[in-house]
Scaffold this motif. Structure first.
Motif, PDB file in Angstrom:
ATOM      1  N   VAL A   1       0.819  -1.217   0.000  1.00 37.51           N
ATOM      2  CA  VAL A   1       0.000   0.000   0.000  1.00 37.51           C
ATOM      3  C   VAL A   1       0.855   1.271   0.000  1.00 37.51           C
ATOM      4  O   VAL A   1       0.605   2.174  -0.811  1.00 37.51           O
ATOM      5  N   PRO A   2       1.882   1.402   0.855  1.00 32.55           N
ATOM      6  CA  PRO A   2       2.698   2.623   0.791  1.00 32.55           C
ATOM      7  C   PRO A   2       3.381   2.807  -0.568  1.00 32.55           C
ATOM      8  O   PRO A   2       3.571   3.937  -1.015  1.00 32.55           O
ATOM      9  N   LEU A   3       3.711   1.701  -1.216  1.00 40.09           N
ATOM     10  CA  LEU A   3       4.324   1.805  -2.546  1.00 40.09           C
ATOM     11  C   LEU A   3       3.335   2.377  -3.556  1.00 40.09           C
ATOM     12  O   LEU A   3       3.686   3.238  -4.374  1.00 40.09           O
ATOM     13  N   PHE A   4       2.091   1.896  -3.514  1.00 41.04           N
ATOM     14  CA  PHE A   4       1.070   2.422  -4.424  1.00 41.04           C
ATOM     15  C   PHE A   4       0.732   3.879  -4.098  1.00 41.04           C
ATOM     16  O   PHE A   4       0.482   4.678  -5.006  1.00 41.04           O
ATOM     17  N   LEU A   5       0.732   4.230  -2.808  1.00 38.18           N
ATOM     18  CA  LEU A   5       0.513   5.630  -2.429  1.00 38.18           C
ATOM     19  C   LEU A   5       1.670   6.502  -2.927  1.00 38.18           C
ATOM     20  O   LEU A   5       1.455   7.630  -3.386  1.00 38.18           O
ATOM     21  N   GLY A   6       2.889   5.978  -2.839  1.00 42.97           N
ATOM     22  CA  GLY A   6       4.046   6.711  -3.356  1.00 42.97           C
ATOM     23  C   GLY A   6       3.954   6.921  -4.858  1.00 42.97           C
ATOM     24  O   GLY A   6       4.273   8.010  -5.362  1.00 42.97           O
ATOM     25  N   LEU A   7       3.512   5.900  -5.579  1.00 47.21           N
ATOM     26  CA  LEU A   7       3.315   6.066  -7.025  1.00 47.21           C
ATOM     27  C   LEU A   7       2.220   7.088  -7.311  1.00 47.21           C
ATOM     28  O   LEU A   7       2.308   7.841  -8.284  1.00 47.21           O
ATOM     29  N   SER A   8       1.187   7.118  -6.469  1.00 40.81           N
ATOM     30  CA  SER A   8       0.124   8.119  -6.644  1.00 40.81           C
ATOM     31  C   SER A   8       0.676   9.525  -6.457  1.00 40.81           C
ATOM     32  O   SER A   8       0.341  10.440  -7.224  1.00 40.81           O
ATOM     33  N   LEU A   9       1.536   9.705  -5.474  1.00 44.93           N
ATOM     34  CA  LEU A   9       2.193  10.999  -5.280  1.00 44.93           C
ATOM     35  C   LEU A   9       3.092  11.309  -6.479  1.00 44.93           C
ATOM     36  O   LEU A   9       3.129  12.450  -6.951  1.00 44.93           O
ATOM     37  N   GLY A  10       3.800  10.307  -6.964  1.00 46.52           N
ATOM     38  CA  GLY A  10       4.628  10.495  -8.159  1.00 46.52           C
ATOM     39  C   GLY A  10       3.795  10.926  -9.357  1.00 46.52           C
ATOM     40  O   GLY A  10       4.231  11.750 -10.166  1.00 46.52           O
ATOM     41  N   LEU A  11       2.580  10.393  -9.467  1.00 49.00           N
ATOM     42  CA  LEU A  11       1.680  10.786 -10.551  1.00 49.00           C
ATOM     43  C   LEU A  11       1.281  12.253 -10.420  1.00 49.00           C
ATOM     44  O   LEU A  11       1.230  12.988 -11.412  1.00 49.00           O
ATOM     45  N   VAL A  12       1.028  12.701  -9.197  1.00 49.50           N
ATOM     46  CA  VAL A  12       0.710  14.120  -8.965  1.00 49.50           C
ATOM     47  C   VAL A  12       1.902  14.987  -9.388  1.00 49.50           C
ATOM     48  O   VAL A  12       1.732  16.022 -10.047  1.00 49.50           O
ATOM     49  N   LEU A  13       3.107  14.565  -9.024  1.00 51.92           N
ATOM     50  CA  LEU A  13       4.309  15.311  -9.419  1.00 51.92           C
ATOM     51  C   LEU A  13       4.481  15.320 -10.936  1.00 51.92           C
ATOM     52  O   LEU A  13       4.914  16.321 -11.512  1.00 51.92           O
ATOM     53  N   LEU A  14       4.122  14.209 -11.582  1.00 50.93           N
ATOM     54  CA  LEU A  14       4.195  14.149 -13.045  1.00 50.93           C
ATOM     55  C   LEU A  14       3.204  15.136 -13.680  1.00 50.93           C
ATOM     56  O   LEU A  14       3.532  15.783 -14.677  1.00 50.93           O
ATOM     57  N   VAL A  15       2.032  15.264 -13.088  1.00 49.52           N
ATOM     58  CA  VAL A  15       1.037  16.236 -13.585  1.00 49.52           C
ATOM     59  C   VAL A  15       1.595  17.651 -13.445  1.00 49.52           C
ATOM     60  O   VAL A  15       1.453  18.478 -14.362  1.00 49.52           O
ATOM     61  N   ILE A  16       2.243  17.927 -12.333  1.00 45.83           N
ATOM     62  CA  ILE A  16       2.845  19.254 -12.133  1.00 45.83           C
ATOM     63  C   ILE A  16       3.953  19.483 -13.158  1.00 45.83           C
ATOM     64  O   ILE A  16       4.034  20.566 -13.761  1.00 45.83           O
ATOM     65  N   ALA A  17       4.786  18.472 -13.383  1.00 46.44           N
ATOM     66  CA  ALA A  17       5.856  18.593 -14.388  1.00 46.44           C
ATOM     67  C   ALA A  17       5.263  18.827 -15.773  1.00 46.44           C
ATOM     68  O   ALA A  17       5.780  19.638 -16.556  1.00 46.44           O
ATOM     69  N   PHE A  18       4.158  18.143 -16.094  1.00 40.74           N
ATOM     70  CA  PHE A  18       3.491  18.340 -17.379  1.00 40.74           C
ATOM     71  C   PHE A  18       2.989  19.772 -17.505  1.00 40.74           C
ATOM     72  O   PHE A  18       3.189  20.425 -18.535  1.00 40.74           O
ATOM     73  N   ALA A  19       2.333  20.271 -16.461  1.00 36.76           N
ATOM     74  CA  ALA A  19       1.784  21.637 -16.492  1.00 36.76           C
ATOM     75  C   ALA A  19       2.904  22.660 -16.663  1.00 36.76           C
ATOM     76  O   ALA A  19       2.762  23.615 -17.448  1.00 36.76           O
ATOM     77  N   LEU A  20       4.008  22.479 -15.946  1.00 36.97           N
ATOM     78  CA  LEU A  20       5.140  23.401 -16.092  1.00 36.97           C
ATOM     79  C   LEU A  20       5.729  23.346 -17.492  1.00 36.97           C
ATOM     80  O   LEU A  20       6.059  24.386 -18.083  1.00 36.97           O
ATOM     81  N   ARG A  21       5.858  22.148 -18.027  1.00 37.15           N
ATOM     82  CA  ARG A  21       6.409  21.983 -19.380  1.00 37.15           C
ATOM     83  C   ARG A  21       5.482  22.645 -20.408  1.00 37.15           C
ATOM     84  O   ARG A  21       5.941  23.306 -21.340  1.00 37.15           O
ATOM     85  N   LEU A  22       4.186  22.435 -20.251  1.00 36.65           N
ATOM     86  CA  LEU A  22       3.209  23.033 -21.160  1.00 36.65           C
ATOM     87  C   LEU A  22       3.232  24.561 -21.063  1.00 36.65           C
ATOM     88  O   LEU A  22       3.176  25.265 -22.082  1.00 36.65           O
ATOM     89  N   TRP A  23       3.344  25.085 -19.851  1.00 35.07           N
ATOM     90  CA  TRP A  23       3.408  26.526 -19.625  1.00 35.07           C
ATOM     91  C   TRP A  23       4.634  27.125 -20.314  1.00 35.07           C
ATOM     92  O   TRP A  23       4.526  28.133 -21.024  1.00 35.07           O
TER      93      TRP A  23
END
Length: 187
Positions: free
Chosen positions: A37-59
Protein backbone atom coordinates in the motif's frame (compact mmCIF):
# COMPACT_ATOMS: atom_id res chain seq x y z
CA UNK A 1 -7.97 -10.67 -11.20
CA UNK A 2 -6.69 -12.71 -8.33
CA UNK A 3 -9.30 -13.75 -5.84
CA UNK A 4 -9.11 -15.47 -2.51
CA UNK A 5 -10.48 -19.02 -2.34
CA UNK A 6 -13.67 -19.51 -0.37
CA UNK A 7 -13.01 -19.89 3.36
CA UNK A 8 -15.11 -23.05 3.64
CA UNK A 9 -13.26 -24.87 0.87
CA UNK A 10 -11.85 -28.08 2.26
CA UNK A 11 -8.36 -29.03 1.09
CA UNK A 12 -7.83 -32.26 -0.82
CA UNK A 13 -4.97 -33.22 1.45
CA UNK A 14 -3.94 -31.98 4.87
CA UNK A 15 -1.97 -28.74 4.48
CA UNK A 16 1.55 -28.52 5.86
CA UNK A 17 0.47 -25.47 7.88
CA UNK A 18 -2.12 -27.22 10.04
CA UNK A 19 -0.45 -26.38 13.36
CA UNK A 20 -0.58 -23.11 15.27
CA UNK A 21 2.85 -22.00 13.96
CA UNK A 22 1.82 -22.83 10.40
CA UNK A 23 -1.39 -20.82 10.70
CA UNK A 24 0.56 -17.85 12.05
CA UNK A 25 2.98 -18.05 9.13
CA UNK A 26 0.09 -18.10 6.67
CA UNK A 27 -1.47 -15.14 8.49
CA UNK A 28 1.78 -13.11 8.28
CA UNK A 29 2.20 -14.01 4.61
CA UNK A 30 -1.36 -12.92 3.83
CA UNK A 31 -0.99 -9.70 5.82
CA UNK A 32 2.29 -8.89 4.08
CA UNK A 33 0.40 -7.81 0.98
CA UNK A 34 -0.54 -4.63 2.87
CA UNK A 35 3.13 -3.62 2.74
CA UNK A 36 2.44 -2.79 -0.92
CA UNK A 37 0.00 0.00 0.00
CA UNK A 38 2.70 2.62 0.79
CA UNK A 39 4.32 1.81 -2.55
CA UNK A 40 1.07 2.42 -4.42
CA UNK A 41 0.51 5.63 -2.43
CA UNK A 42 4.05 6.71 -3.36
CA UNK A 43 3.31 6.07 -7.02
CA UNK A 44 0.12 8.12 -6.64
CA UNK A 45 2.19 11.00 -5.28
CA UNK A 46 4.63 10.50 -8.16
CA UNK A 47 1.68 10.79 -10.55
CA UNK A 48 0.71 14.12 -8.97
CA UNK A 49 4.31 15.31 -9.42
CA UNK A 50 4.19 14.15 -13.05
CA UNK A 51 1.04 16.24 -13.58
CA UNK A 52 2.84 19.25 -12.13
CA UNK A 53 5.86 18.59 -14.39
CA UNK A 54 3.49 18.34 -17.38
CA UNK A 55 1.78 21.64 -16.49
CA UNK A 56 5.14 23.40 -16.09
CA UNK A 57 6.41 21.98 -19.38
CA UNK A 58 3.21 23.03 -21.16
CA UNK A 59 3.41 26.53 -19.63
CA UNK A 60 7.02 26.98 -20.76
CA UNK A 61 6.15 25.61 -24.20
CA UNK A 62 3.33 28.13 -24.56
CA UNK A 63 5.66 31.04 -23.74
CA UNK A 64 8.45 29.83 -26.01
CA UNK A 65 6.20 28.90 -28.93
CA UNK A 66 6.70 32.11 -30.98
CA UNK A 67 10.47 31.65 -30.96
CA UNK A 68 10.57 27.88 -31.63
CA UNK A 69 11.34 26.23 -34.93
CA UNK A 70 8.98 23.65 -36.40
CA UNK A 71 11.28 20.85 -35.26
CA UNK A 72 11.42 22.26 -31.72
CA UNK A 73 7.60 22.47 -31.62
CA UNK A 74 7.34 18.83 -32.65
CA UNK A 75 9.96 17.86 -30.05
CA UNK A 76 8.04 19.64 -27.30
CA UNK A 77 4.77 18.01 -28.35
CA UNK A 78 6.45 14.59 -28.37
CA UNK A 79 7.78 15.28 -24.88
CA UNK A 80 4.26 16.13 -23.67
CA UNK A 81 2.92 12.94 -25.26
CA UNK A 82 5.70 10.99 -23.59
CA UNK A 83 4.73 12.40 -20.19
CA UNK A 84 1.08 11.50 -20.80
CA UNK A 85 2.02 7.93 -21.73
CA UNK A 86 4.12 7.55 -18.59
CA UNK A 87 1.18 8.89 -16.55
CA UNK A 88 -1.17 6.36 -18.14
CA UNK A 89 1.32 3.61 -17.41
CA UNK A 90 1.43 4.70 -13.77
CA UNK A 91 -2.38 4.66 -13.51
CA UNK A 92 -2.51 1.12 -14.88
CA UNK A 93 0.19 -0.02 -12.45
CA UNK A 94 -1.34 1.71 -9.42
CA UNK A 95 -4.93 0.60 -9.92
CA UNK A 96 -4.40 -2.89 -11.24
CA UNK A 97 -1.48 -3.52 -8.89
CA UNK A 98 -3.58 -2.60 -5.87
CA UNK A 99 -6.40 -4.82 -7.05
CA UNK A 100 -4.11 -7.72 -7.98
CA UNK A 101 -1.85 -7.66 -4.94
CA UNK A 102 -3.71 -6.00 -2.05
CA UNK A 103 -7.48 -6.34 -2.37
CA UNK A 104 -10.27 -6.02 -4.87
CA UNK A 105 -11.84 -2.60 -5.05
CA UNK A 106 -15.48 -2.59 -4.02
CA UNK A 107 -17.17 -1.05 -7.06
CA UNK A 108 -20.20 0.03 -4.99
CA UNK A 109 -17.93 2.46 -3.11
CA UNK A 110 -15.98 3.47 -6.23
CA UNK A 111 -18.59 4.36 -8.88
CA UNK A 112 -16.05 6.45 -10.81
CA UNK A 113 -13.75 3.46 -11.23
CA UNK A 114 -12.88 2.89 -14.90
CA UNK A 115 -14.81 0.13 -16.67
CA UNK A 116 -11.60 -1.59 -17.83
CA UNK A 117 -10.70 -2.32 -14.21
CA UNK A 118 -13.65 -4.69 -13.94
CA UNK A 119 -12.85 -6.67 -17.07
CA UNK A 120 -9.09 -6.65 -17.57
CA UNK A 121 -7.29 -9.93 -17.10
CA UNK A 122 -3.72 -10.25 -15.90
CA UNK A 123 -2.81 -11.20 -19.46
CA UNK A 124 -4.54 -8.10 -20.80
CA UNK A 125 -2.71 -5.99 -18.24
CA UNK A 126 0.65 -7.32 -19.42
CA UNK A 127 -0.26 -6.48 -23.02
CA UNK A 128 -1.35 -2.96 -22.07
CA UNK A 129 1.89 -2.38 -20.14
CA UNK A 130 3.98 -3.62 -23.05
CA UNK A 131 2.01 -1.47 -25.50
CA UNK A 132 2.64 1.60 -23.34
CA UNK A 133 6.34 0.79 -23.08
CA UNK A 134 6.53 0.33 -26.86
CA UNK A 135 4.84 3.69 -27.45
CA UNK A 136 7.25 5.43 -25.06
CA UNK A 137 10.18 3.71 -26.77
CA UNK A 138 8.91 4.74 -30.20
CA UNK A 139 8.56 8.39 -29.13
CA UNK A 140 12.07 8.35 -27.67
CA UNK A 141 13.38 6.93 -30.94
CA UNK A 142 11.49 9.54 -32.98
CA UNK A 143 12.89 12.34 -30.82
CA UNK A 144 16.40 10.94 -31.25
CA UNK A 145 15.96 10.74 -35.02
CA UNK A 146 14.89 14.37 -35.08
CA UNK A 147 18.02 15.34 -33.13
CA UNK A 148 20.32 13.09 -35.18
CA UNK A 149 21.99 15.99 -36.96
CA UNK A 150 22.58 18.03 -33.82
CA UNK A 151 23.33 16.07 -30.67
CA UNK A 152 22.53 12.35 -31.06
CA UNK A 153 24.99 9.88 -32.50
CA UNK A 154 24.12 7.16 -34.96
CA UNK A 155 25.18 4.61 -32.37
CA UNK A 156 22.62 5.95 -29.90
CA UNK A 157 19.92 5.77 -32.57
CA UNK A 158 20.90 2.17 -33.35
CA UNK A 159 20.62 1.24 -29.68
CA UNK A 160 17.20 2.91 -29.46
CA UNK A 161 16.09 1.05 -32.59
CA UNK A 162 17.34 -2.21 -31.10
CA UNK A 163 15.40 -1.51 -27.90
CA UNK A 164 12.25 -0.76 -29.91
CA UNK A 165 12.62 -3.97 -31.92
CA UNK A 166 13.21 -5.88 -28.68
CA UNK A 167 10.02 -4.43 -27.14
CA UNK A 168 8.10 -5.32 -30.30
CA UNK A 169 9.46 -8.87 -30.35
CA UNK A 170 8.72 -9.36 -26.64
CA UNK A 171 5.19 -8.01 -27.15
CA UNK A 172 4.63 -10.37 -30.08
CA UNK A 173 5.91 -13.37 -28.11
CA UNK A 174 3.77 -12.42 -25.09
CA UNK A 175 0.66 -11.96 -27.24
CA UNK A 176 1.31 -15.24 -29.08
CA UNK A 177 1.85 -17.24 -25.89
CA UNK A 178 -1.25 -15.75 -24.29
CA UNK A 179 -3.34 -16.63 -27.35
CA UNK A 180 -1.75 -20.06 -27.55
CA UNK A 181 -2.48 -20.68 -23.87
CA UNK A 182 -6.04 -19.44 -24.39
CA UNK A 183 -5.83 -16.92 -21.55
CA UNK A 184 -6.03 -13.64 -23.48
CA UNK A 185 -9.30 -11.78 -23.74
CA UNK A 186 -10.30 -8.83 -25.85
CA UNK A 187 -9.44 -6.03 -23.38
Amino acid sequence: MMSDPPRDASPVSAPATSGWVGRQIVRVVLLSRWAMVPLFLGLSLGLVLLVIAFALRLWNFAFLLPSLTETAVIMELLTLIDIVLVGGLMVIIIQSGYENFVEQIDRRHAPDSPAWMMRISFSGLKLKLFASLMAISAITLLKALMRLETDVSETQVRWLMAASVLFLAAYAVLAFTDRFAGTARDD
